[in-house]
Design a protein around this motif. Structure first.
Motif, PDB file in Angstrom:
ATOM      1  N   SER A 116      -4.557   7.666  -6.668  1.00 37.17           N
ATOM      2  CA  SER A 116      -5.579   6.622  -6.635  1.00 37.17           C
ATOM      3  C   SER A 116      -6.616   6.853  -5.539  1.00 37.17           C
ATOM      4  CB  SER A 116      -4.932   5.242  -6.444  1.00 37.17           C
ATOM      5  OG  SER A 116      -4.304   5.149  -5.176  1.00 37.17           O
ATOM      6  N   TYR A 176       0.032   5.705  -9.660  1.00 34.49           N
ATOM      7  CA  TYR A 176      -0.220   4.988  -8.412  1.00 34.49           C
ATOM      8  C   TYR A 176       0.925   4.012  -8.189  1.00 34.49           C
ATOM      9  CZ  TYR A 176      -1.444   0.874 -11.173  1.00 34.49           C
ATOM     10  OH  TYR A 176      -1.390  -0.186 -12.032  1.00 34.49           O
ATOM     11  N   ASN A 179       0.495   1.071  -5.479  1.00 38.23           N
ATOM     12  CA  ASN A 179       0.003  -0.232  -5.031  1.00 38.23           C
ATOM     13  C   ASN A 179      -1.422  -0.565  -5.441  1.00 38.23           C
ATOM     14  OD1 ASN A 179       2.414  -0.967  -3.623  1.00 38.23           O
ATOM     15  ND2 ASN A 179       1.838   0.440  -1.982  1.00 38.23           N
ATOM     16  N   ASN A 180      -2.293   0.442  -5.447  1.00 30.70           N
ATOM     17  CA  ASN A 180      -3.713   0.129  -5.571  1.00 30.70           C
ATOM     18  C   ASN A 180      -4.234   0.304  -6.993  1.00 30.70           C
ATOM     19  OD1 ASN A 180      -6.490  -0.304  -5.083  1.00 30.70           O
ATOM     20  ND2 ASN A 180      -6.167   0.313  -2.950  1.00 30.70           N
TER      21      ASN A 180
END
Length: 255
Positions: free
Chosen positions: A14, A36, A38-39
């Motif tokens: 990411s 990814y 978290n983002n």
């Protein structure tokens, strides 16, 4: 380099080096799966950038240290696209390259090592283990693991990070030996300090300047430098290269 329509999975894609790899594979005509954790916003942004260039991409959330999530991701990729041709193990446990805040050898706890081991080695293991059956059936595939030139030249002794990356190189070479008979190559790329990235943001200017002075090409690595080397190893140009560790650091490490 004939990467058109290759199904490419990049973990931790990411942002930073991973995102640049994704963009370059997209430009080369590959179908890029952006993993990814978290983002979601940044992962979606990379997907849109690739699509705006005329490429194909999708983002999939999965924790690479969780084998169930990894297995589901790999199955989803194969179900959707019919194959998996390239995996790039770029994800890692969070790390900040700041010589002034690092732990010394006598401050390290085993848990510090284990945290990096989980991100680097267990993450790569889960991805490779899940991808292996499909690549074996295809009798082809590329596995590329991102390590670090610090394993050869610990200019700053980041003990936990570097130890995990050295272990990942050992895993890389054993896989190369085992999987070669199935037409699968397994290699590592060892970046030098790469700037700008989130991890290198806190590396102090004096340290960056020291590395630049020691580097024959007199600059730090950029994300595009690392991405270019990964694309080479993923391509037909590197079909007879396996078990190798390619240092991408402007000549800081030579061997």
């Amino acid at each position: 380099m004939n990467l058109k329509q290759k199904i490419v999975l990049i973990t931790g894609a990411s942002r930073g080096i991973g995102a640049e790899m994704a963009r370059q594979f997209g430009t080369a005509g590959s179908i890029v799966v952006i993993n990814y954790l978290n983002n979601e916003h940044l992962a979606g942004k990379v997907v849109r950038e690739i699509e705006e260039m005329g490429g194909q991409s999708v983002a999939i959330r999965a924790d690479v240290t969780d084998s169930n999530q990894v297995n589901e991701m790999i199955e989803a990729i194969v179900d959707s696209f019919g194959a998996i041709d390239v995996v790039v193990n770029n994800a890692l446990s969070h790390y900040t390259f700041n010589p002034k805040t690092r732990k010394t050898a006598w401050e390290m706890e085993w848990e510090d090592y284990n945290k990096q081991w989980e991100g680097s080695v267990r993450g790569a293991y889960n991805i490779c283990k899940a991808a292996m059956p499909h690549m074996k059936n295809q009798m082809s595939g590329r596995m590329i693991n991102i390590v670090s030139n610090l394993i050869h030249f610990p200019i700053v002794p980041y003990h936990d990070y570097t130890t995990a990356k050295m272990s990942l190189l050992g895993y890389t070479r054993n896989l190369a030996k085992e999987l070669g008979g199935f037409g699968i190559t397994v290699n590592a790329v060892a970046p030098g300090l790469t700037y700008p990235t989130d991890s290198s943001h806190e590396t102090k200017e004096d340290v960056r300047n020291e590395i630049i002075q020691l580097t024959p090409l007199h600059r730090l690595a950029q994300p595009k430098d690392i991405a270019g080397s990964v694309l080479f190893l993923a391509s037909d140009l590197a079909s007879f290269i396996t078990g190798q560790c390619l240092n991408v650091d402007g000549g800081l490490v030579m061997h």
